[in-house]
Write an enzyme that holds these catalytic residues in place. Structure first.
Site, PDB file in Angstrom:
ATOM      1  N   VAL A   1       0.831  -1.462   0.228  1.00 15.01           N
ATOM      2  CA  VAL A   1       0.168   0.233  -0.362  1.00 15.01           C
ATOM      3  C   VAL A   1       0.688   1.605   0.215  1.00 15.01           C
ATOM      4  O   VAL A   1       0.655   2.286  -1.161  1.00 15.01           O
ATOM      5  CB  VAL A   1      -0.981   0.136   1.532  1.00 15.01           C
ATOM      6  CG1 VAL A   1      -1.810   1.275   1.599  1.00 15.01           C
ATOM      7  CG2 VAL A   1      -1.681  -1.166   1.073  1.00 15.01           C
ATOM      8  N   CYS A   2       1.429   1.767   0.771  1.00 18.79           N
ATOM      9  CA  CYS A   2       2.739   2.716   1.364  1.00 18.79           C
ATOM     10  C   CYS A   2       3.675   2.967  -0.317  1.00 18.79           C
ATOM     11  O   CYS A   2       3.947   3.842  -0.448  1.00 18.79           O
ATOM     12  CB  CYS A   2       2.709   2.796   2.699  1.00 18.79           C
ATOM     13  SG  CYS A   2       1.907   2.638   3.527  1.00 18.79           S
TER      14      CYS A   2
END
Length: 225
Positions: free
Chosen positions: A129-130
């Site tokens: 995600v990040c």
């Protein structure tokens, strides 16, 4: 992406043509937060933190700019690991306004653009995600993007494998902390050699034993002479 003629790191032999150019490299450390560390299961957290620390030290040693950011650092995800700004005091922190994807934040993208650098090295928690979201967006925006997988972490081995597949499909280059160190290092014939040797001891603790054995052998040779 730079052409080989624009890369001062390329040697007359052609060495370095496929490697990143340190003078064009920017490191982005994304969401290495205390709460998120508790969810990481694809790599020992101690190893992850040590690799991130090495990257921070490397950037300071080689004068490579660093941008950090965190999602909701006052919330459940927790604050950034302090070692990053401790060992890379030149790092620039960019606050977000709740965006999960750092590339959704105008200030973050502006900070990246302001460096003028086109080679982005990313690491963060979670990888899927990040790191994934801004990496894919940056790649679409024309940047050459690397993801340091062992300076990042995911909730499971399965998620980690899916992250790797999506990186490759999206044109993001997976790498490791050790490979990043060596790729930016390039040669021992440089004044930072001793400091770089210490960094290898962080990404490979056994290398620290190699250094110690070499130093002892040198000391023994001096005493015997």
């Amino acid at each position: 992406m730079e052409s080989s003629s624009e890369k001062p790191s390329v040697l007359p032999t052609g060495g370095g043509v496929a490697l990143m150019n340190p003078s064009d490299t920017l490191v982005l450390l994304l969401d290495h937060q205390s709460g998120l560390f508790q969810t990481v299961k694809d790599i020992p957290v101690a190893d992850l933190r040590r690799n991130v620390e090495m990257i921070a030290r490397l950037c300071t040693l080689l004068n490579i700019p660093v941008i950090t950011t965190a999602s909701e650092p006052a919330g459940t995800n927790g604050p950034l690991m302090p070692e990053i700004h401790q060992f890379a005091p030149h790092a620039v922190y960019v606050a977000r306004k709740g965006e999960v994807n750092a590339w959704d934040n105008d200030d973050f993208v502006a900070a990246v653009e302001a460096t003028g650098r086109k080679t982005l090295v990313m690491a963060g928690v979670w990888t899927s995600v990040c790191v994934m979201f801004p990496a894919l967006d940056a790649r679409a925006a024309g940047y050459d993007v690397y993801a340091v997988l062992d300076a990042s972490g995911d909730p499971s081995e399965m998620v980690s494998r899916m992250s790797l597949a999506r990186f490759v499909q999206g044109g993001v280059k997976p790498t490791s902390a050790n490979a990043l160190l060596s790729e930016l290092h390039r040669t021992w014939a440089r004044p930072e050699g001793a400091g770089l040797a210490e960094l290898y001891g962080l990404v490979s603790p056994n290398y620290a034993a190699v250094i110690e054995s070499f130093q002892r052998a040198q000391e023994a040779a001096i005493r015997a002479s």
